[in-house]
Design a protein around this motif. Structure first.
Motif, short mmCIF file in Angstrom:
data_model
loop_
_atom_site.label_atom_id
_atom_site.label_comp_id
_atom_site.label_asym_id
_atom_site.label_seq_id
_atom_site.Cartn_x
_atom_site.Cartn_y
_atom_site.Cartn_z
N GLN A 34 2.73 10.90 -10.48
CA GLN A 34 1.83 10.22 -9.09
C GLN A 34 0.94 9.35 -9.68
O GLN A 34 1.00 8.31 -8.68
CB GLN A 34 1.40 11.31 -8.43
CG GLN A 34 0.70 11.01 -7.18
CD GLN A 34 0.27 12.24 -6.46
OE1 GLN A 34 0.92 13.59 -6.33
NE2 GLN A 34 -0.87 12.12 -5.77
N ALA A 35 0.02 9.56 -10.70
CA ALA A 35 -0.83 8.76 -10.94
C ALA A 35 -0.15 7.13 -11.33
O ALA A 35 -0.88 6.27 -10.78
CB ALA A 35 -1.71 8.94 -12.10
N LYS A 36 1.06 7.16 -11.81
CA LYS A 36 1.71 5.94 -12.14
C LYS A 36 1.96 5.20 -11.06
O LYS A 36 1.92 3.90 -10.88
CB LYS A 36 2.77 6.11 -12.96
CG LYS A 36 3.75 5.01 -13.73
CD LYS A 36 4.94 5.27 -14.56
CE LYS A 36 5.98 4.69 -14.36
NZ LYS A 36 7.02 5.18 -15.33
N LEU A 37 2.69 6.15 -10.08
CA LEU A 37 2.94 5.26 -8.74
C LEU A 37 1.64 4.63 -7.97
O LEU A 37 1.48 3.69 -7.39
CB LEU A 37 3.68 6.19 -7.87
CG LEU A 37 4.98 6.58 -8.39
CD1 LEU A 37 5.51 7.66 -7.33
CD2 LEU A 37 6.04 5.48 -8.40
N GLU A 38 0.45 5.31 -8.06
CA GLU A 38 -0.70 4.80 -7.27
C GLU A 38 -1.15 3.60 -7.91
O GLU A 38 -1.44 2.77 -7.56
CB GLU A 38 -1.70 6.03 -7.62
CG GLU A 38 -1.71 7.05 -6.54
CD GLU A 38 -2.73 8.34 -6.96
OE1 GLU A 38 -2.71 9.24 -6.09
OE2 GLU A 38 -3.66 8.07 -7.69
N TRP A 50 3.15 4.06 -2.22
CA TRP A 50 4.14 4.95 -2.90
C TRP A 50 4.29 5.86 -2.11
O TRP A 50 3.66 6.49 -1.14
CB TRP A 50 3.44 5.38 -4.21
CG TRP A 50 2.05 5.98 -4.17
CD1 TRP A 50 0.74 5.40 -4.01
CD2 TRP A 50 2.05 7.30 -4.16
NE1 TRP A 50 -0.17 6.50 -3.79
CE2 TRP A 50 0.73 7.64 -4.12
CE3 TRP A 50 3.04 8.44 -4.11
CZ2 TRP A 50 0.06 9.09 -3.90
CZ3 TRP A 50 2.35 9.81 -4.27
CH2 TRP A 50 1.00 10.10 -4.19
N GLY A 51 5.24 6.45 -2.43
CA GLY A 51 5.71 7.90 -1.78
C GLY A 51 7.18 8.43 -2.42
O GLY A 51 7.38 8.06 -3.62
N THR A 52 7.68 9.47 -1.70
CA THR A 52 8.95 9.99 -2.39
C THR A 52 10.19 9.07 -2.14
O THR A 52 9.95 7.89 -1.57
CB THR A 52 9.48 11.53 -1.47
OG1 THR A 52 9.84 10.88 -0.15
CG2 THR A 52 8.15 12.42 -1.50
#
Ligand SMILES: NC(=O)c1ccc[n+]([C@@H]2O[C@H](COP(=O)([O-])OP(=O)(O)OC[C@H]3O[C@@H](n4cnc5c(N)ncnc54)[C@H](OP(=O)(O)O)[C@@H]3O)[C@@H](O)[C@H]2O)c1
Length: 212
Positions: A34-38, A50-52
């Protein structure tokens, strides 16, 4: 334009940042981290989020498929309803789990497999044989060529027009190589790219078309 990114690795990350810099609004998804997407959304800016996978597929008017092949096959069935009617850019390659061979080829392609799994989705094959490092580079210059050709194919003329505009926005000259079945020839280019790399040259090259 709102663009959903399915798979936020080398390709999804580079294209998401590039399209955001060109003024599009992107939603990243598909990382286990998740931190990578953020971080990607923060770097991209311009309202990026970001999301699913489902949320990114629902968000995009255009959706980029940039997952590894096993995850493509796993994810597509549950994305069918949310992707219906949308434009899907398939940048994936149908590689075997050891990344050494194409799992599909000659009389079929990953692009056609994706389209069969997603009835009603306007699939365009693009970006599958260009290095993420080139996509992410601010300069696309090779010699005198400032915008190298980038091959794409598909069966929906309107979808191809939209994708051509996104290809141009990412710094390449879109080059339409025909029907989606031409993905049978575009996907082996990725393997050629790997073989060229084995010669020991750096990744600063592109498989492109020169004309005179
Ligand atoms: N790399 C290139 O230069 C390039 C060029 C053209 C086309 N392609 C094609 O584009 C697609 C994506 O390539 P890529 O290099 O961007 O891939 P990648 O960086 O390895 O990862 C793509 C996405 O899949 C996730 N992922 C990776 N391994 C996973 C696993 N074992 N289980 C679940 N999720 C996993 C990654 O998230 P995590 O953050 O969780 O790892 C990421 O969101 C492939 O089909 C490839 O053939 C790649």
């Amino acid at each position: 334009m709102k663009i959903g990114i399915l798979g936020s690795g080398n390709i999804g990350g580079a294209l998401g940042r590039t399209w955001a810099a060109a003024g599009h609004v992107v939603m990243f998804s598909g990382s286990r981290d998740q931190a990578k997407l953020e971080g990607l959304a923060q770097q991209a800016g311009h309202g990026a989020s970001w999301g699913t996978l489902e949320e990114a597929a629902a968000f995009g008017e255009v959706v980029l498929l940039a997952l590894l092949w096993p995850q493509v096959l796993e994810a597509l069935p549950r994305l069918v309803p949310v992707l219906e009617g949308k434009i899907l850019i398939d940048a994936s390659n149908p590689l075997t789990p050891d990344f050494v061979h194409l799992a599909i080829g000659h009389t079929d392609s990953g692009g056609e497999t994706v389209a069969r799994q997603l009835p009603g989705v306007r699939v365009v094959k693009a970006y599958n044989s260009v290095g993420a490092n080139i996509i992410g580079s601010a300069s696309k210059q090779f010699g005198n060529v400032t915008a190298p050709t980038l091959f794409f194919c598909g069966d929906d003329a309107g979808a191809k027009q939209t994708v051509a505009e996104l290809i141009a926005a990412s710094g390449f000259e879109p080059f339409d190589v025909g029907a989606l079945s031409t993905a049978r020839f575009l996907e082996p280019l990725e393997q050629l790219w790997v073989e060229i790399l084995k010669s020991g040259i750096q990744q600063e090259f592109i498989l492109s078309l020169l004309r005179r």
